[in-house]
Design an enzyme around this catalytic site. Structure first.
Site, PDB file in Angstrom:
ATOM      1  N   TYR A 182      -3.680 -18.416 -19.835  1.00 16.34           N
ATOM      2  CA  TYR A 182      -3.388 -19.967 -19.916  1.00 16.34           C
ATOM      3  C   TYR A 182      -2.364 -20.074 -19.160  1.00 16.34           C
ATOM      4  CZ  TYR A 182      -1.610 -23.829 -22.424  1.00 16.34           C
ATOM      5  OH  TYR A 182      -1.099 -25.172 -22.746  1.00 16.34           O
ATOM      6  N   ASP A 214       1.680 -15.775 -13.013  1.00 18.74           N
ATOM      7  CA  ASP A 214       2.356 -16.569 -14.149  1.00 18.74           C
ATOM      8  C   ASP A 214       2.971 -15.626 -15.279  1.00 18.74           C
ATOM      9  OD1 ASP A 214       2.920 -18.109 -16.343  1.00 18.74           O
ATOM     10  OD2 ASP A 214       0.947 -18.992 -16.315  1.00 18.74           O
ATOM     11  N   LYS A 229       9.979 -19.523 -21.036  1.00 20.92           N
ATOM     12  CA  LYS A 229      10.163 -18.803 -22.295  1.00 20.92           C
ATOM     13  C   LYS A 229      11.556 -18.326 -22.431  1.00 20.92           C
ATOM     14  CE  LYS A 229       5.405 -18.732 -23.582  1.00 20.92           C
ATOM     15  NZ  LYS A 229       4.992 -19.493 -24.594  1.00 20.92           N
TER      16      LYS A 229
HETATM   17  N1  PMP Z   1       1.738 -19.959 -18.684  1.00 18.02           N
HETATM   18  C1  PMP Z   1       1.719 -19.204 -19.748  1.00 18.02           C
HETATM   19  C2  PMP Z   1       1.310 -17.948 -19.415  1.00 18.02           C
HETATM   20  C3  PMP Z   1       1.921 -19.443 -21.185  1.00 18.02           C
HETATM   21  O1  PMP Z   1       1.796 -18.537 -22.101  1.00 18.02           O
HETATM   22  C4  PMP Z   1       2.366 -20.814 -21.405  1.00 18.02           C
HETATM   23  C5  PMP Z   1       2.556 -21.339 -22.758  1.00 18.02           C
HETATM   24  N2  PMP Z   1       2.180 -20.336 -23.843  1.00 18.02           N
HETATM   25  C6  PMP Z   1       2.370 -21.579 -20.507  1.00 18.02           C
HETATM   26  C7  PMP Z   1       2.197 -21.372 -18.985  1.00 18.02           C
HETATM   27  C8  PMP Z   1       2.787 -22.935 -20.503  1.00 18.02           C
HETATM   28  O2  PMP Z   1       4.013 -23.172 -20.993  1.00 18.02           O
HETATM   29  P1  PMP Z   1       4.776 -24.437 -21.716  1.00 18.02           P
HETATM   30  O3  PMP Z   1       4.076 -24.301 -23.201  1.00 18.02           O
HETATM   31  O4  PMP Z   1       6.234 -24.259 -21.695  1.00 18.02           O
HETATM   32  O5  PMP Z   1       4.164 -25.813 -21.041  1.00 18.02           O
END
Ligand code: PMP
Length: 438
Positions: free
Chosen positions: A151, A246, A274
């Protein structure tokens, strides 16, 4: 005729959920919070401290969600709270440059050398979207490779599902995503070197970048097979494509240097989020200087943000990183190992199939036997069993993610008494799922 008012809901959580649905789409600000995946009434949280959440009915839970991994020190950590208060007294936002942004960027760069230049944004979605834009600007190519089950937030190019052939155009995964946005995304199975090689070969130099969660945490936790990410690194180089890690989840969660430090693989670009914001909305993307120099104001790739690098958020991030000492990581590892063992032991005792995986301060638990190496494996778990486990734990004061296929997170506040309570609750909860033999 007058209609009688409905009997007043028994709980404040229920009353709030009913009220919320009148004003917020689905009653929530992000879909997973609605409990749709597990059923029941979402808990409205009134306060949190250390390892604990307290809902509006006054029930307290040991929290293994931790704002989806962000709260690594524990809720309302005194150092973070006082850093935020001190920053707020100096003004909450200026829309201008600050020293705190420079200090946080320097701290990150010390931990992850591959981020030669970086930029702060407000969410992981923005980080991934912007990293892809700069990769496309730098390479002059449009195609992006991503992996099923990973994701990268909700920007159009990543809301894509696999097309029919290996290198076939992706299809929109959400309504509202234009076919054109999905067409440039190639979705491949994780941990499959042959599929990777074939896709790069078939597209003959059209791929701007491959983006990957180096240790995926959005299909539960799935570990990369030895050699898979190394081969991905090589293939990107062979085709002059960029590699984007990511690390929104893994950054500062699996170690101070993220997954790239742990696995010793250097990506061209990295996304962080995060933990880096200490529980406030911050994220970042960065990488090789010659790539990042394509960003405005240095280059032609546009990206901007009114609240980016917000002073409260930078202060929370700095206070958080300061507390993440080597001893802190040992403590996180130990808490995660204890959680993993509690789940494994309880499942075994109850005769419930369970496969776990652990990386630093995160744990994956799939209700199935056998290896989980990709999304097809992850999805083939007992999803209904998870719903029952979730509610059995919730009823025993343990807050797990309200959706299967999510990672479990621990914080530095998950001490011995919280973990002992978790051991007991896990044993009882798995026993309710257990098959009765004989
Ligand atoms: N990349 C990863 C690996 C994630 O786990 C997440 C959200 N859990 C995101 C991007 C997107 O982050 P956000 O919810 O802060 O937009």
């Amino acid at each position: 005729m007058r209609v009688e008012a409905q009997a007043s809901p028994q709980s404040r959580n229920e009353a709030l959920f009913a009220r919320a649905q009148g004003v917020l789409a689905g009653g929530v600000s992000s879909p997973v919070r609605s409990f749709r995946a597990v059923g029941g009434t979402p808990r409205f949280i009134g306060r949190a401290s250390g390892a604990h959440l307290t809902d509006e009915d006054g029930h307290t839970y040991i929290d293994f969600v931790l704002s989806w991994g962000a709260v690594i020190l524990g809720h309302a950590h005194p150092a973070v709270v006082s850093a935020i208060k001190a920053a707020a007294e100096r003004g909450t936002t200026y829309g201008a440059a600050t020293e705190a942004e420079v200090a946080l960027a320097e701290a990150i760069q010390k931990d992850m050398r591959s981020l030669e230049l970086l930029r702060f944004v407000n969410s992981g979605t923005e980080a991934a979207m912007s990293a892809l834009r700069v990769a496309r600007g730098f390479t002059g190519r449009d195609l992006v490779v991503m992996f099923e089950g990973c994701y990268h937030g909700h920007a159009d190019p990543f809301l894509t599902k696999a097309g029919s052939g290996v290198a076939a155009a992706g299809l929109p995964k959400s309504a509202g995503v234009p076919a054109g946005a999905a067409r440039d995304t190639i979705v491949l199975p994780f941990n499959d070197e042959a599929a990777l090689e074939r896709a790069f070969k078939e597209t003959r130099g059209g791929i701007a970048a491959a983006i990957v969660e180096p240790i995926p945490a959005n299909m539960g936790v799935v570990l990369p097979r030895p050699g898979f990410l190394e081969r991905l690194r090589e293939v990107c180089e062979e085709h002059d494509s960029l590699l984007i890690f990511d690390e929104v989840v893994t950054g500062y969660r699996v170690g101070r240097g993220g997954a790239q430090g742990r696995l010793r693989i250097e990506p061209d670009l990295t996304c962080l989020g995060k933990v880096v914001g200490g529980g406030l909305p911050a994220a970042a993307f960065g990488g090789r200087r010659e790539v990042m120099e394509n960003l405005a104001p240095l280059g032609p790739v546009y990206q901007a943000g009114t609240l980016a690098g917000n002073p409260l958020v930078m202060a929370a991030g700095l206070a958080t990183l300061r507390a993440l000492t080597p001893a802190a990581y040992e403590q996180l590892d130990a808490a995660a190992a204890r959680l993993e063992n509690a789940l494994k032991g309880s499942a075994a005792a109850a005769g419930v199939p369970l496969t776990t995986a652990r990386a630093g301060g995160m744990v994956g638990a799939h209700l199935r036997s056998g290896l989980v190496e990709n999304f097809a494996d992850a999805r083939a778990t007992d999803l209904d069993g998870y719903r029952r486990l979730f509610h059995a734990l919730l009823g025993r004061g343990i807050y797990f993610p309200p959706s299967p296929l999510e990672a479990l997170f621990v914080s530095l506040a998950h001490g011995a008494s919280a973990m002992a309570k978790t051991d007991r609750a896990a044993a009882d909860a798995f026993a309710t799922l257990g098959r009765r033999v004989g």
